[in-house]
Write an enzyme that holds these catalytic residues in place. Structure first.
Site, mmCIF file in Angstrom:
data_model
loop_
_atom_site.group_PDB
_atom_site.id
_atom_site.type_symbol
_atom_site.label_atom_id
_atom_site.label_comp_id
_atom_site.label_asym_id
_atom_site.label_seq_id
_atom_site.Cartn_x
_atom_site.Cartn_y
_atom_site.Cartn_z
ATOM 1 N N GLN A 164 0.812 -1.116 -0.195
ATOM 2 C CA GLN A 164 0.070 -0.078 0.047
ATOM 3 C C GLN A 164 0.839 1.317 -0.025
ATOM 4 O OE1 GLN A 164 -3.857 0.343 2.566
ATOM 5 N NE2 GLN A 164 -2.401 1.966 3.400
ATOM 6 N N GLU A 207 -3.447 9.628 -1.023
ATOM 7 C CA GLU A 207 -2.957 10.308 -0.178
ATOM 8 C C GLU A 207 -1.709 11.295 -0.692
ATOM 9 O OE1 GLU A 207 -1.499 8.345 3.132
ATOM 10 O OE2 GLU A 207 -3.276 7.117 3.482
ATOM 11 N N ASP A 244 4.053 0.241 4.188
ATOM 12 C CA ASP A 244 3.072 -0.178 4.792
ATOM 13 C C ASP A 244 2.574 -1.277 3.950
ATOM 14 O OD1 ASP A 244 0.772 -0.874 5.708
ATOM 15 O OD2 ASP A 244 -0.297 1.148 5.803
ATOM 16 N N GLU A 289 5.321 -1.813 8.221
ATOM 17 C CA GLU A 289 3.929 -1.729 8.968
ATOM 18 C C GLU A 289 2.962 -2.874 8.344
ATOM 19 O OE1 GLU A 289 2.224 2.297 8.511
ATOM 20 O OE2 GLU A 289 0.081 1.450 8.580
ATOM 21 N N ASP A 315 -0.779 -1.638 12.518
ATOM 22 C CA ASP A 315 -1.833 -0.545 12.279
ATOM 23 C C ASP A 315 -3.034 -1.283 12.355
ATOM 24 O OD1 ASP A 315 -3.825 1.004 11.137
ATOM 25 O OD2 ASP A 315 -2.967 0.994 9.175
ATOM 26 N N LYS A 340 -4.404 5.803 15.547
ATOM 27 C CA LYS A 340 -5.308 6.622 14.589
ATOM 28 C C LYS A 340 -6.627 6.756 15.290
ATOM 29 C CE LYS A 340 -4.277 4.471 9.891
ATOM 30 N NZ LYS A 340 -4.614 3.337 9.309
ATOM 31 N N ARG A 369 -5.678 9.390 8.148
ATOM 32 C CA ARG A 369 -6.348 8.446 7.416
ATOM 33 C C ARG A 369 -6.102 8.592 5.910
ATOM 34 N NH1 ARG A 369 -8.697 4.323 10.670
ATOM 35 N NH2 ARG A 369 -8.320 3.145 8.579
ATOM 36 N N SER A 370 -6.582 7.953 4.953
ATOM 37 C CA SER A 370 -6.433 8.056 3.673
ATOM 38 C C SER A 370 -7.356 9.120 3.134
ATOM 39 C CB SER A 370 -6.706 6.705 2.837
ATOM 40 O OG SER A 370 -7.534 5.994 3.186
ATOM 41 N N LYS A 391 2.560 10.186 10.423
ATOM 42 C CA LYS A 391 2.367 9.554 8.926
ATOM 43 C C LYS A 391 1.192 10.372 8.334
ATOM 44 C CE LYS A 391 1.291 5.403 6.808
ATOM 45 N NZ LYS A 391 0.632 4.274 6.809
HETATM 46 C C1 2PG Z 1 -3.002 3.148 6.650
HETATM 47 C C2 2PG Z 1 -3.779 4.179 6.504
HETATM 48 C C3 2PG Z 1 -3.033 5.781 6.184
HETATM 49 P P1 2PG Z 1 -6.172 4.056 5.642
HETATM 50 O O1 2PG Z 1 -3.348 2.075 6.299
HETATM 51 O O2 2PG Z 1 -1.817 3.232 7.368
HETATM 52 O O3 2PG Z 1 -2.101 5.514 4.937
HETATM 53 O O4 2PG Z 1 -4.453 3.952 5.161
HETATM 54 O O5 2PG Z 1 -6.418 5.238 6.341
HETATM 55 O O6 2PG Z 1 -7.004 3.883 4.228
HETATM 56 O O7 2PG Z 1 -6.572 2.747 6.617
HETATM 57 MG MG MG Z 2 -1.424 1.132 7.570
#
Ligand code: 2PG
Ligand code: MG
Length: 436
Positions: A164, A207, A244, A289, A315, A340, A369-370, A391
């Site tokens: 990702q 992002e 990640d 990650e 995560d 998060k 978040r994305s 991040k």
């Molecule tokens: C992640 C986040 C941010 P998402 O996986 O770390 O890059 O993505 O907010 O889509 O979970």
């Molecule tokens: Mg992640």
């Protein structure tokens, strides 16, 4: 009545950076203090995250949050009415109790977090101090080491590659502003290299990262290394790489990790770890990650034993949950936690996870978040909570630059008096050094 009592809450449906509805909320206090906040939203969400409430009707393809906004300004507003906004823990406990479910799915974690953050901002406003100062509880602020998205794949870039995020970590920069300069240069350098190789770079991922279609996941690492060099910087010395993997996203029901971008190459947990070990031998990777699936505890323990001399970040694996992190600490899975706030639903719960991690030698990375908004409260939290790392996505797109700009503003305002975490944020004790 004290003048920091919560009196009025308004909430509405706004839009996030993907054009998806999100909850906005304003909290007003008896003495006139106010704060307002939007909540972010993920695309590669973990199964164990707190649950957003979405309307599921015809508006916005079912993604509307009108009911969540109603819940914020009615049930949740009632639950916190008259409470002292300076006591965020009590406010957050009242919000959680009003919902009554472990994942906040009844009233919506999006509704709950909107009130939690807006109340914290109102408390700061009432005290006439910035948010980072009011959440710091007397501690000195710490500017975080940034982790900046350069190439995106997975759910953020139409699955052009499986992994990702490929991110730049400016380990050699001496200040926060120098760190942002390094990463912006790497972003530009990588775009240049890709363009020269004939890749389309006009479209950016969710992002703000580049989203090229590459033949292998490993090719993205080559591109980032070339981008660092093109920027006139030294891979590993000036800029390291973070990955990640977001492995849950390509974990099939038979327990195999399927790399679709590499002709459906199928790997078991050990095979995926072998692959990552090889990457680490060839590239300056400082952080990995979600190396394994969100419930692959055995795989995580094995990955930690083999790769734990660098940052291994949970995560989707920890989902900002104290219980899951506690289990990870016990079995020695991972050595760092991505935090998060919307994975757990309140600021107090996110802070509790950070403190649990720090007490046990786990590194902490506060993350956007994305799906984000123009809000910058995340930057203040990283600084005041001393997470050491942050991040946020790329160095472009306004929902990303809002956070970088806030940190740049604070660095400039505080001048030499504010500490910058730098690369030391990555060198917490290795897993062997973690207190039992
Ligand atoms: C992640 C986040 C941010 P998402 O996986 O770390 O890059 O993505 O907010 O889509 O979970
Ligand atoms: Mg992640």
């Amino acid at each position: 009545m004290i003048d920091t009592a919560i009196t009025t809450i308004t909430a509405w449906e706004g839009l996030d950076s993907r054009g998806k509805p999100t909850v906005g909320c304003e909290v007003q206090l008896s003495g006139g203090g106010r704060g307002h906040a939007y909540v972010p939203s993920g695309a590669s969400t973990g199964r164990h995250e707190a649950r957003e409430l979405r309307d599921g009707d015809s508006r916005y393809d079912g993604q509307g949050v009108q009911q969540a906004a109603i819940n914020a300004r009615t049930v949740l507003a009632e639950a916190v009415h008259g409470l002292d906004a300076l006591d965020g823990k009590t406010v957050d406990e009242a919000l959680r109790a009003a919902d009554g479910t472990p994942d906040l799915g009844r009233l919506g974690a999006n509704a709950v977090l909107a009130v939690s953050v807006a109340a914290a901002l109102a408390a700061a406003d009432a005290q006439r101090v910035p948010l980072y100062q009011s959440v710091a509880a007397g501690a000195d602020p710490l500017l975080p080491l940034p982790m900046v998205n350069i190439i995106s794949g997975g759910a953020h870039a139409g699955r052009s590659i499986d992994v990702q995020d490929f991110l730049a970590v400016p380990v050699g920069a001496g200040t926060f502003s120098e760190a942002i300069d390094y990463t912006a240069r790497v972003r530009r350098g990588t775009a240049e290299v890709l363009r020269e190789m004939g890749h389309a770079i006009a479209l950016v991922a969710d992002e703000g990262g580049l989203g090229p279609v590459l033949p292998t996941n490993r090719a993205a690492l080559d591109m980032v290394v070339a981008g660092i060099e093109r920027a006139g910087l030294r891979p590993g010395t000036d800029v390291g790489i973070a990955v990640d993997v977001a492995a849950t996203q390509f974990l099939s029901s038979d327990g195999r990790y399927v790399l679709a971008a590499e002709g459906d190459r199928r790997l078991n947990a050990e095979g995926l770890i072998d692959e990552l070990v090889q990457w680490c031998a060839h590239y300056p990777i400082v952080s990995i990650e979600d190396a394994l699936g969100e419930d692959d505890w055995e795989g995580w323990v094995e990955a930690t034993a083999r790769l734990g001399d660098r940052q291994l970040l949970g995560d989707d694996f920890f989902v900002t949950d104290a219980e899951r992190l506690g289990r990870g600490i016990k079995v020695r899975a991972a050595n760092a936690v991505l935090v998060k706030p919307n994975q757990t639903g309140t600021l107090s719960d996110a802070l509790a996870v950070i403190r649990l991690a720090q007490e046990n030698g786990y590194r902490t990375v506060l993350s956007a978040r994305s799906g984000e908004t123009e809000d910058s409260w995340l930057a203040d939290l990283a600084l005041g909570w001393r997470t050491g790392q942050i991040k946020v996505g790329s160095t472009m797109r306004s929902e990303r630059t809002a956070k970088w700009n806030r940190l740049l503003q604070i660095e400039s305002q505080l001048g030499g008096t504010v500490e910058y975490a730098g690369a030391s944020a990555l060198s917490c004790p290795t897993i062997d050094g973690v207190p039992a």
